[in-house]
Design a protein around this motif. Structure first.
Motif, PDB file in Angstrom:
ATOM      1  N   ASP A   5       0.835  -1.207   0.000  1.00 60.23           N
ATOM      2  CA  ASP A   5       0.000   0.000   0.000  1.00 60.23           C
ATOM      3  C   ASP A   5       0.869   1.257   0.000  1.00 60.23           C
ATOM      4  OD1 ASP A   5      -2.271  -1.592   0.136  1.00 60.23           O
ATOM      5  OD2 ASP A   5      -2.463  -1.390   2.326  1.00 60.23           O
ATOM      6  N   ASP A   8       2.337   1.687  -3.504  1.00 56.26           N
ATOM      7  CA  ASP A   8       1.306   2.172  -4.429  1.00 56.26           C
ATOM      8  C   ASP A   8       0.998   3.651  -4.199  1.00 56.26           C
ATOM      9  OD1 ASP A   8       1.095  -0.305  -5.651  1.00 56.26           O
ATOM     10  OD2 ASP A   8      -0.611  -0.937  -4.406  1.00 56.26           O
ATOM     11  N   ARG A  12       1.645   6.615  -6.927  1.00 53.49           N
ATOM     12  CA  ARG A  12       0.501   7.413  -7.384  1.00 53.49           C
ATOM     13  C   ARG A  12       0.731   8.908  -7.108  1.00 53.49           C
ATOM     14  NH1 ARG A  12      -2.812   4.120  -5.274  1.00 53.49           N
ATOM     15  NH2 ARG A  12      -2.971   5.199  -3.297  1.00 53.49           N
ATOM     16  N   ARG A  18       5.569   2.010 -10.558  1.00 48.57           N
ATOM     17  CA  ARG A  18       5.554   1.250  -9.310  1.00 48.57           C
ATOM     18  C   ARG A  18       6.917   0.614  -8.993  1.00 48.57           C
ATOM     19  NH1 ARG A  18       4.777  -3.202  -6.433  1.00 48.57           N
ATOM     20  NH2 ARG A  18       3.218  -3.191  -4.767  1.00 48.57           N
TER      21      ARG A  18
END
Length: 90
Positions: A5, A8, A12, A18
């Motif tokens: 998480d 990510d 983002r 990634r």
């Protein structure tokens, strides 16, 4: 939040691939671990301090058999939250 998480979210937020974000996160964790292995404190202003504590050897008891066992000395990582982190959780 898991490591995945975190990767990510970083990818983002910074519009990066990634794998590049994963490389960054892994590098950060590796540097943190290496500093702690060397006995250094890691102070992240506004977040907290990571340090290593020494635990003495002691006698313990096996809960299943009741037998006395010797627990070896060890080192353990500690984290102390900084003021900014504490205040943001209140």
């Amino acid at each position: 939040m898991t490591k995945a998480d975190l990767i990510d979210s970083l990818a983002r937020r910074n519009e990066m691939p990634r794998p590049k974000a994963e490389e960054f996160v892994n590098g950060l964790f590796n540097d943190l671990v290496n500093a702690l292995k060397n006995g250094e404190k890691v102070n992240i202003s506004g977040f907290g301090t990571f340090s290593v504590s020494q635990r003495k050897g002691r006698l313990g008891r096996n809960p299943k058999t009741g037998a006395t066992i010797e627990i070896a000395p060890s080192r353990a990582a500690k984290f102390k939250a900084g003021k900014t982190l504490k205040d943001s959780l209140s």
